[in-house]
Scaffold this active site. Structure first.
Site, PDB file in Angstrom:
ATOM      1  CG  HIS A 373       3.631  -4.040  -5.070  1.00 56.33           C
ATOM      2  ND1 HIS A 373       4.780  -3.896  -5.579  1.00 56.33           N
ATOM      3  CD2 HIS A 373       3.720  -4.658  -4.837  1.00 56.33           C
ATOM      4  CE1 HIS A 373       6.267  -4.920  -4.077  1.00 56.33           C
ATOM      5  NE2 HIS A 373       4.707  -5.173  -3.966  1.00 56.33           N
ATOM      6  CB  CYS A 748      25.660  -1.016  27.787  1.00 54.27           C
ATOM      7  SG  CYS A 748      27.434  -2.290  27.630  1.00 54.27           S
TER       8      CYS A 748
END
Length: 796
Positions: A373, A748
């Site tokens: 896992h 931006c």
């Protein structure tokens, strides 16, 4: 039968499973009579009691584990001693009593009651905390839901001619075209995934010839497995993650799915599958998660630095990670919230550890293999992981670990090398990443595909050079205020703020001018003629002043200003809501000499760098414009200063003047503002704040709840709110182009590096996106994917 989930995407370990369903006190006897495998039947019953009581009845499974440990202790067994049939019968009785005691309910003996209980539990697990966290991490919608599959069991725990395993058709860490897997003899699937026993390599080569590989122990089943994996990969045209069981020598395939892989592996697999004619270049681009490229762009451990090795485990997920030891998921979360890096150290991880794995800098387990896992989940999220470091002895109660004579406690620093499996004491020096041929090849394909240009947000030559190495095509945002915080500048800036008249202000500004000129020249040189957008001073002036009495007293002495005068100025500049206060273009109109100084510095730097042979055309950006009048006035100030420099230096200076669209009114009146601007750059960070009425600094307290409850699909500061903020941006683009069809339009804000947002920006016709340097490759790939997806959308 087994009861398993069937979600549309792989979510390893996040959904519940119940195996061996149908067993009870009667059927276990019948199962044991088949082939006279009584011990196997009772072992399967014990496993079923454990899984069902936990998954369906909600019981703490550690209570059953204690019963198992107590029985072994009473019998004097070692921990790995195999229990006899009599032991297992006694243990199942203890389990049933403990289940009744803990839950207040008897374990159900009716198979149909067991079945419907399990089906309901698997459906419920779709909304378990770990599944919700995993979907949030991977941006999977909550409304996808899951199916539930009920299928006949095959048993890998019937004896030594049985086995179970997990394999990948290529190496999920490196991408190498080589069958890669692990298995356990006489085991069921959860034994491999949970890491309770150390698995063996499937192939003889990977087992280092120790005789324990599947290829050597069960050659016929191995040969069939190889034949099947080759068919599966050819059919699905992607690396497969397969699970298999061998029952009494016969191979059974349990499932196949596209395998989780690191970014490095994804790039190599994509390139090699292009060469193998399995997929096209377009398919290759769409196969790679743009966000995953972030894994490649950060420092790795310096192999030449001095290190003290503690132990070595398995290199489960590559990269380097340093942090303080924590022994629980909760402590990893707490460390992250306090700004500290941590390494989550567990015997083995479970799905409940998912949040801690996300917040930790790296993961270390003492058990488990390359398909455990911890390994699978860490690889999927690009998290450094070392698994199966068996020399480490963990004491959860004392919050300490012992390894080869060292005693380390919670908070002590260790370093993981997920590429070698080594664990080091303390912090290890890092080096800048090296990007391989597969990265550059995929980026070249992306660049030839995308329409959007990709710029960077950079305030220093160092940032600009880093962004250029990652492929930036210019600077979309230089925040000039960051240049004033240096130790040699901040006091000069403070002198300017404290000036009592224009003459004093100009004197301070004249000292700042050469500093700014040098700053801008450095940026122009680093970008080598590429476009550079420079935003004039934006924040309110109080941000540059001290806040505490001690700081005020120290500053007053240093710059020889009366203390009371300084405190009075600090009080006068204080604002209740500075984000909407005296900042941006409002400062430029109130104190025009500040902006004129910056413009002069930009112009003079451009002239100097032009003389070096670089063609520089600065883009000067005015922040926080709300009205056409503001940009009209400031445009005249800027042009006036540029003309003065031209006159003084007897040169022509090419520059453009634009504005940042970050207020709702500016977006709504974009056509009016466009009359006086050469370009727009959308400041989506502030636009998100003003449109949604959210403070970016304070909303983190409740945004997680909003996302988990579906009010927001994602955090709007990470991925653009396309229906609200995005609608305003789209309206502004349309309005601006109605006035100036060829107007340059960019973004931006940090959304310029988010793949989902980039897809939206491409669809509305922006010219470029700008993001932080280390997100430039992400934006390059995402822009190519956006063009492909938007073209497909248009065609349908």
């Amino acid at each position: 039968v087994s009861v398993r989930s069937g979600a549309r995407v792989s979510m390893p370990g996040m959904m519940d499973t119940v195996l061996n369903l149908g067993l009870n006190d009667e059927t276990v006897v019948g199962l044991g009579q088949l082939d006279k495998l009584e011990r196997f039947a009772w072992d399967s019953y014990r496993r079923f009691l454990t899984m069902y009581s936990n998954v369906v009845m909600g019981m703490n499974v550690s209570l059953l584990e204690i019963e198992l440990e107590d029985l072994k202790a009473a019998k004097g067994y070692e921990l790995d001693t195999e229990l006899s049939t009599a032991d297992l019968k006694a243990l199942t009785e203890k389990y049933k009593k403990q289940i009744q005691l803990s839950t207040g309910k008897s374990f159900p003996t009716d198979a149909y009651e067991q079945l419907w209980g399990s089906i309901s539990a698997v459906f419920r697990s779709w909304n378990s905390p770990r599944a919700l966290t995993y979907r949030e991490l991977n941006s999977y919608p909550n409304d996808w839901g899951t199916a539930v599959n009920v299928q006949a069991m095959v048993f890998g725990n019937r004896g030594d001619d049985c086995a179970t395993g997990v394999a990948f058709t290529r190496n999920p860490s490196t991408g190498e075209k080589k069958f890669f897997g692990e298995f356990l003899v006489n085991a069921q699937g959860e034994d491999v995934v949970a890491g309770l026993r150390t698995p063996h390599a499937v192939s003889k080569e990977d087992s280092k010839g120790n005789g324990g590989s599947l290829e050597e122990l069960m050659p016929s089943a191995y040969a069939e497995l190889v034949s099947i994996y080759q068919k599966l990969e050819k059919h699905y045209r992607d690396m497969q993650d397969i699970e298999f069981t061998i029952e009494s020598g016969k191979l059974w395939m349990l499932q196949t799915r596209n395998g989780k892989r690191t970014a490095k592996a994804a790039l190599r697999i994509a390139c090699e599958m292009i060469d193998e004619k399995l997929i096209s270049e377009t398919e290759a681009l769409m196969r790679i998660s743009a966000q995953s490229l972030d894994q490649l762009l950060h420092p790795t451990l310096d192999t030449n630095s001095e290190k003290t090795i503690l132990t070595k485990g398995l290199p489960a997920s590559p990269g380097g990670a340093t942090g303080g030891i924590v022994f629980s998921s909760e402590d990893a979360v707490k460390a992250n919230e306090s700004g500290q890096k941590s390494i989550l150290v567990r015997i083995e991880t479970s799905p409940e550890d998912i949040e801690g794995m996300i917040k930790a800098n790296g993961v270390l387990t003492t058990r488990g293999g390359m398909t455990s896992h911890a390994a699978v989940v860490a690889r999927g999220m690009g998290k450094c992981c070392v698994a199966g470091a068996g020399d480490i002895d963990i004491d959860y109660n004392k919050r300490e670990l012992r390894v080869k004579g060292y005693l380390l406690k919670q908070g002590d620093t260790i370093t993981l090398d997920g590429s070698t499996g080594e664990v080091y004491l303390g912090e290890v020096k890092t080096i800048e990443p090296e990007l391989d041929e597969y990265f550059h090849r995929i980026m070249k394909v992306a660049d030839s595909t995308r329409r959007l240009s990709v710029r960077t947000n950079a305030d220093t030559p160092q940032d600009a050079e880093a962004a250029r190495r990652f492929g930036a095509e210019g600077i979309g945002l230089c925040r000039t205020e960051h240049m004033f915080f240096g130790a040699d500048r901040i006091d000069v800036m403070r002198r300017m703020i404290l000036a009592e008249n224009r003459e004093e202000r100009l004197a301070a500004l004249s000292d700042l001018l050469p500093m700014q000129r040098s700053d801008f020249a450095g940026l122009f040189q680093a970008m080598k003629g590429l476009p550079v957008t420079i935003r004039l001073l934006d924040p309110p002036l109080h941000e540059f002043l001290p806040h505490t009495d001690d700081e005020c007293e120290e500053l007053a002495k240093r710059i020889e200003v009366p203390l009371e005068k300084l405190k009075l100025k600090v009080r006068s500049l204080h604002e209740f809501n500075p984000m909407l206060g005296h900042r941006g273009c409002r400062l430029g109109i109130t104190y025009p000499e500040v902006y004129r100084m910056q413009v002069r510095a930009i112009a003079e730097a451009a002239v100097a760098v032009n003389k070096e042979g670089l063609a520089v055309e600065p883009e000067i950006m005015v922040p926080l414009v709300a009205t056409a009048g503001e940009i009209q006035i400031l445009r005249e100030h800027i042009l006036s200063e540029v003309r003065e420099v031209e006159s003084e230096l007897k040169v022509k200076i090419k520059c453009t003047i634009g504005t940042m669209i970050e207020l709702p009114r500016a977006a709504l009146k974009a056509a009016d503002i466009a009359e006086h601007a050469d370009f727009f750059s959308f400041g989506t960070n502030d636009l998100t704040q003003t449109v949604l009425g959210l403070s970016r600094d304070d909303s983190g307290r409740f945004l997680g709840t909003y996302v988990s409850q579906g009010i927001f699909a994602q955090d709007p500061f990470q991925s653009l709110d396309q229906a609200g903020v995005g609608e305003l941006v789209a309206m502004a683009v349309k309005s601006a182009k109605s006035v100036k069809p060829s107007m340059k339009l960019g973004v931006c804000g940090e959304h310029g590096g988010d793949p989902d947002s980039i897809k939206f920006f491409d669809s509305i016709g922006l010219n470029y996106v700008s993001c932080s340097p280390y997100r430039v490759p992400i934006a390059r790939l995402a822009a190519a994917q956006a063009k492909i997806q938007n073209a497909e959308k248009m065609s349908t």
